[in-house]
Write an enzyme that holds these catalytic residues in place. Structure first.
Site, PDB file in Angstrom:
ATOM      1  N   SER A  53       0.834  -1.198   0.000  1.00 14.40           N
ATOM      2  CA  SER A  53       0.000   0.000   0.000  1.00 14.40           C
ATOM      3  C   SER A  53       0.873   1.255   0.000  1.00 14.40           C
ATOM      4  CB  SER A  53      -0.969  -0.058   1.181  1.00 14.40           C
ATOM      5  OG  SER A  53      -1.960   0.940   1.090  1.00 14.40           O
TER       6      SER A  53
ATOM      7  N   ASP B 221     -10.113  -4.305  -5.872  1.00 18.94           N
ATOM      8  CA  ASP B 221      -9.515  -3.595  -4.746  1.00 18.94           C
ATOM      9  C   ASP B 221     -10.199  -2.237  -4.641  1.00 18.94           C
ATOM     10  OD1 ASP B 221      -7.923  -2.149  -2.972  1.00 18.94           O
ATOM     11  OD2 ASP B 221      -6.025  -2.886  -3.794  1.00 18.94           O
TER      12      ASP B 221
ATOM     13  N   HIS C  62      -7.512  -5.108  -0.445  1.00 21.36           N
ATOM     14  CA  HIS C  62      -6.277  -4.328  -0.504  1.00 21.36           C
ATOM     15  C   HIS C  62      -5.143  -4.981   0.274  1.00 21.36           C
ATOM     16  CE1 HIS C  62      -4.193  -0.652  -1.465  1.00 21.36           C
ATOM     17  NE2 HIS C  62      -3.948  -0.366  -0.182  1.00 21.36           N
TER      18      HIS C  62
END
Length: 258
Positions: free
Chosen positions: A85, A207, A235
């Site tokens: 991320s 996602d 995610h």
């Protein structure tokens, strides 16, 4: 540090609201081949909260410098960095600053910009992000409970959303609020072209935080990079699809290490 003491080094950098425990399902497979370095970003997990500096950590460059300080302290070179991320962009910044330390980058569900722009779909309008940040400021615990299942994207496995919500709740709220602003308002699109090390981009088929198309955008702009799309939702595939995530990382990292 854990894993194969004679293997090359691999650092796992977690995303916003997470801590190093989020990697636990992929570590055993990775540790067979690599010396695995785990850490918590300042404010998360067992990190030293006193190390947080409002000015330094108002930009992702501050977090990239934290990563480089760990590398210097441990004498790490020829490192494979796996960034999840927001840590994907933190890894990009670190590798651009000191490319000699890195052998490879793995960008797991990355997004160089979360806010939509002309000709670019980040997945959120600026109004969406402003509302998200206002909600976080007003009620961090309530925000965590509401957003964690959306981020995880696995309604058939509610325990994963609960785990992420609990991770949010373990994060220092003051630091988390500032880190959220830094994360969701950053724009690192121009930094991608500066990466000079072999790079794998890993996205999920669905996602809500980094929609399909962003992975291709990143891969198109990081020279010579490879894109892998996991048959997974959410995610955080290191939790929702750990076997596939570990396999993608190992296929890339071991091929480069031979």
């Amino acid at each position: 540090m854990t894993g194969n003491p004679d293997g090359p080094a691999m650092m796992l950098a977690h995303g916003f609201g997470c801590d190093q425990n989020m990697w636990r399902l992929v570590v055993p497979a990775l540790a067979e081949h690599f010396r695995v370095i785990l850490f918590d970003h300042v404010g998360a997990g067992r990190s030293d909260r006193s190390a947080w500096r409002p000015e330094r950590h108002a930009r992702l460059d501050g977090y990239a410098e934290d990563v480089l300080e760990i590398c210097r302290e441990l004498g790490l070179r020829e490192l494979t960095l796996v960034g999840h991320s927001v840590s994907a962009m933190i890894g990009v910044l670190a590798a651009v600053r000191e490319p000699e330390r890195f052998a490879r980058l793995v960008l797991l569900t990355p997004s160089p910009r979360y806010v939509d722009d002309v000709g670019y779909r980040g997945g959120f309008s600026r109004a969406d992000i402003d509302e998200l940040l206002e909600s976080l400021d007003a009620n961090y615990l309530g925000w965590s409970a509401a957003l964690a299942p959306v981020i995880m994207g696995t309604p058939e496995r509610p325990e994963l959303g609960e785990e992420l919500a609990n991770s949010f709740c373990r994060t220092d709220p003051t630091i988390a609020k500032a880190f959220a602003r830094t994360t969701f308002l950053s724009d690192n699109r121009e930094d991608l072209a500066e990466v000079t090390v072999p790079t794998l981009v890993v996205e999920c088929a669905a996602d809500a935080i980094a929609p399909r198309g962003i992975g291709a955008f990143v891969a198109d702009r990081v020279p010579g990079s490879t894109l892998v799309t996991l048959d997974a939702t959410g995610h955080c595939p290191q939790l929702s699809a750990p076997e596939a995530t570990a396999a993608a990382i190992l296929d890339f990292a071991l091929a480069g290490a031979r």
